[in-house]
Design an enzyme around this catalytic site. Structure first.
Site, short mmCIF file in Angstrom:
data_model
loop_
_atom_site.label_atom_id
_atom_site.label_comp_id
_atom_site.label_asym_id
_atom_site.label_seq_id
_atom_site.Cartn_x
_atom_site.Cartn_y
_atom_site.Cartn_z
N LYS A 183 -1.76 -2.08 10.27
CA LYS A 183 -2.89 -2.38 9.39
C LYS A 183 -2.49 -3.47 8.40
CE LYS A 183 -5.50 -0.53 5.50
NZ LYS A 183 -5.93 0.60 4.69
N GLU A 228 -10.10 2.71 -7.63
CA GLU A 228 -8.84 3.23 -7.08
C GLU A 228 -7.80 3.48 -8.16
OE1 GLU A 228 -7.88 1.81 -3.34
OE2 GLU A 228 -6.13 3.11 -3.20
N GLU A 272 -7.52 4.04 9.22
CA GLU A 272 -7.22 3.16 8.08
C GLU A 272 -6.86 4.02 6.86
OE1 GLU A 272 -10.46 0.30 7.75
OE2 GLU A 272 -9.89 -0.09 5.67
N GLU A 407 -18.28 -6.79 4.54
CA GLU A 407 -17.70 -5.78 3.64
C GLU A 407 -17.12 -6.46 2.38
OE1 GLU A 407 -15.30 -2.69 5.52
OE2 GLU A 407 -13.97 -2.76 3.78
C1 LIG Z 1 -8.95 -4.37 -1.06
C2 LIG Z 1 -10.06 -3.85 -1.56
O1 LIG Z 1 -10.46 -2.54 -1.34
C3 LIG Z 1 -9.55 -1.61 -0.78
C4 LIG Z 1 -9.87 -0.31 -1.38
C5 LIG Z 1 -10.76 0.56 -0.82
C6 LIG Z 1 -11.25 0.34 0.47
C7 LIG Z 1 -10.79 -0.70 1.21
C8 LIG Z 1 -11.26 -0.91 2.60
O2 LIG Z 1 -12.01 -0.08 3.10
O3 LIG Z 1 -10.96 -1.97 3.18
C9 LIG Z 1 -9.69 -1.59 0.73
O4 LIG Z 1 -8.52 -1.14 1.33
C10 LIG Z 1 -10.94 -4.63 -2.43
O5 LIG Z 1 -11.92 -4.08 -2.95
O6 LIG Z 1 -10.67 -5.83 -2.67
#
Ligand SMILES: C=C(O[C@H]1C=CC=C(C(=O)O)[C@@H]1O)C(=O)O
Length: 421
Positions: A183, A228, A272, A407
């Protein structure tokens, strides 16, 4: 290479209870406001009693900025006189900090402010930080100028145009399918320019209003509302909220439910997420006596996106410092990837930008080591009239460039809206 501050300043810190029900943000002056606010509680601060800055380092294992910061802070704490009538996490001496994502980058900072207003449940306090001989800052809690609107903005593409970023995602997927890496999180940036200096307080007000469940922060130009939490520490106990796996919010309740069901049932997103949990457990194993994580992630709904989320708890071994834990956890698989070192190398190759303090630890720490550190996500670097916004996405074998670009756009929304009058 040297740490900028060498001799610890001799500070005098005084904390007194405060009877004040105002929104914490209402105390902030416009110049370089510091903030960490969650559901109305937290710390706001201004002025600068002392500062640590790290010049970046391309040798070693990438943890030097954290150990140098911890050493500097311990030196300041040992030379400081404290009179604390409140004795809660966040009272007494505190430092706000932001660390770069990559240890090679310059810009990791700790700031010990002059004035701090704190709130926890129904208790508020005021901390003043001066030097030993001098009086404490006189004009405490003076009425501030009102926060200004941002005004018209001009948007420009960031370091990586959308099409090139999609190509980078496709390259990452090829590396993953070839079995070289499991990943990697790829990010991009966009720029906005206002017609005059951006009033950070306006951004903070909008972020706390729109994202009360997130951690709204402002540290030395990095401003955002992150969902987070890397670590919240009180005594030997720590909590963390691991996020990975994302869908947008639906425009109708039915669509929202469908997207939520798709997320919680998605093998790609659960994988993930599992990488992020595994990296947290592995990082904490040498530092903690116990680590508890849930069997399955829960759904975290934010106004712009929904995530898979796992709250974790751990009890640290005696003597483990908070910045040791931050150093061990960073970069989590939510912002780096799995395995970590290979993911960071691929990020350097494919992103073609310096993330600066985006996706690095951001938060505060007190002299006892209590503190809250999030990951600087859903944020922008504000410098005068300019804002640089960041957003990234976890790429795994099942990722597609178009879906990841969409996204990233939904993650940019947080700061786009905060900047828009
Ligand atoms: C890297 C980011 O989110 C991370 C945190 C939550 C979910 C994420 C995802 O689903 O890709 C990312 O890993 C960002 O918001 O810039």
């Amino acid at each position: 290479m040297s740490v900028v501050a060498t001799t610890p300043p001799q500070l005098a810190v005084r904390t007194v209870p405060l009877r004040d029900g105002r929104d914490l943000l209402e105390h902030l002056p416009g110049d370089a406001p510091l903030a960490w606010v969650h559901r109305g509680d937290g710390l706001v601060a201004w002025g600068e009693a002392a500062r640590f800055t790290w010049p970046g380092d391309d040798t070693g294992d990438g943890t030097q900025r954290f150990t140098a910061a911890a050493r500097w802070l311990a030196g300041v704490a040992s030379a400081t006189e404290v009179a604390d009538e409140v004795d809660l996490p966040g009272s007494g001496m505190v430092a706000f900090g932001g660390f770069t994502f990559d240890g090679r980058s310059a810009g990791s900072t700790l700031v010990i402010p002059r004035i701090v207003v704190g709130r926890r449940a129904d208790r508020s306090w005021l901390t003043t930080i001066g030097d030993r001989r001098g009086a404490h800052p006189g004009e405490i809690l003076a009425s501030c100028t009102p926060a200004r609107p941002i005004g018209p903005l001009t948007w420009t593409e960031g370091s990586i145009p959308a099409a090139e970023w999609e190509a980078a995602v496709a390259t990452a997927v090829r590396h993953i399918r070839a079995g070289e890496i499991a990943k990697v999180v790829l990010a991009r940036d966009v720029y906005a320019r206002a017609e005059r200096d951006i009033d950070v307080r306006t951004l903070l007000r909008r972020l706390t209003r729109d994202y009360p469940g997130c951690y709204t922060f402002s540290v030395d130009g990095m401003v955002g509302a992150t969902p987070e939490l890397l670590i919240r520490r009180e005594g030997d106990g720590i909590g963390s909220l691991v996020l990975a796996g994302t869908r947008p919010r639906g425009t109708t309740p039915a669509e929202d439910e469908r997207l939520a069901a798709e997320l919680t049932g998605s093998a790609k997103d659960l994988e993930e997420h599992e990488y992020a949990i595994d990296s947290l457990r592995a990082a904490l194993a040498p530092l903690a006596a116990t680590v508890e994580t849930p069997d399955r992630p829960r759904l975290l709904r934010l106004p712009n996106v929904q995530h898979l989320a796992s709250p974790a708890r751990a009890t640290l071994h005696p003597g483990v410092s908070t910045l040791d834990v931050v150093a061990a956890l960073h970069p989590t698989a939510a912002v780096g990837g799995t395995p970590t070192a290979a993911a960071v190398e691929l990020i350097r190759d494919l992103e073609a930008m310096d993330r600066g303090r985006y996706a690095g630890p951001v938060g505060w720490i007190d002299a006892q080591g209590n503190g809250e550190w999030g990951i600087a996500l859903r944020c922008a670097h504000i410098a005068g009239a300019r804002a640089r916004l960041f957003a990234g996405c976890g790429i795994v074998a099942g990722s597609t460039p178009e879906a990841e670009l969409a996204e990233a756009d939904s993650k940019f929304q947080v700061m786009r809206h905060a900047l828009t009058d």
